[in-house]
Scaffold this motif. Structure first.
Motif, mmCIF file in Angstrom:
data_model
loop_
_atom_site.group_PDB
_atom_site.id
_atom_site.type_symbol
_atom_site.label_atom_id
_atom_site.label_comp_id
_atom_site.label_asym_id
_atom_site.label_seq_id
_atom_site.Cartn_x
_atom_site.Cartn_y
_atom_site.Cartn_z
ATOM 1 N N THR A 1 0.853 -1.192 0.000
ATOM 2 C CA THR A 1 0.000 0.000 0.000
ATOM 3 C C THR A 1 0.889 1.243 0.000
ATOM 4 N N THR A 2 0.282 2.382 -0.295
ATOM 5 C CA THR A 2 1.053 3.625 -0.431
ATOM 6 C C THR A 2 1.465 4.256 0.893
ATOM 7 N N SER A 3 1.005 3.688 1.999
ATOM 8 C CA SER A 3 1.408 4.242 3.294
ATOM 9 C C SER A 3 1.232 3.192 4.380
ATOM 10 N N GLY A 4 1.752 3.520 5.542
ATOM 11 C CA GLY A 4 1.643 2.662 6.710
ATOM 12 C C GLY A 4 2.451 3.271 7.833
ATOM 13 N N PHE A 5 2.707 2.467 8.841
ATOM 14 C CA PHE A 5 3.585 2.945 9.904
ATOM 15 C C PHE A 5 4.222 1.755 10.600
ATOM 16 N N MET A 6 5.302 2.047 11.318
ATOM 17 C CA MET A 6 6.044 1.044 12.074
ATOM 18 C C MET A 6 6.213 1.515 13.505
#
Length: 130
Positions: A92-97
């Motif tokens: 996907t074009t974004s996310g977080f860690m």
């Protein structure tokens, strides 16, 4: 940059989108992230293991656990730092860690050090808020 300190250990993370290693037509997006770990405490510690939670734009969570970081289990004396760069692919074009390191202090004391949450975003991409 994103920063958090736990028990005298500061973790600073800087993510970077890598367009040249991404293939949007194939839903493949890639980020590098550079982590700097600084021992601001008064005793020597060793990074034993890592635990990451990676969340993509659909809410799918992937957990990654393993010994050390980039094949190393660095020892940090007071005032010392260790820096490494790794990568994260998403569909996907974004996310977080977000995550944590397990550290071992003097006398074998194990403790967890927080890795701050940080976004995996494509620069200049319009945001849609639901």
């Amino acid at each position: 940059m994103y920063s958090e300190e736990t028990d005298g250990i500061e973790v600073v993370v800087e993510p970077t989108y890598l367009a040249d290693q991404s293939a949007p037509a194939d839903d493949h997006y890639f980020w590098a992230y550079t982590v700097r770990i600084v021992n601001q405490g008064e005793t020597t510690v060793q990074l034993i293991s890592r635990h990451w939670k990676i969340t993509d734009a659909t809410g799918r969570v992937q957990e990654v656990r393993g010994a050390g970081v980039v094949g190393e289990q660095p020892v940090l004396r007071p005032g010392a730092s260790f820096q490494y760069t790794s990568g994260c692919p998403l569909s996907t074009t974004s996310g977080f860690m977000v995550g944590s390191y397990e550290m071992e202090g003097e006398g074998g004391r194990l403790f967890s050090v927080a890795i701050p949450a940080f976004p995996l975003d494509i620069p200049d991409m319009p945001r849609i808020l639901n």
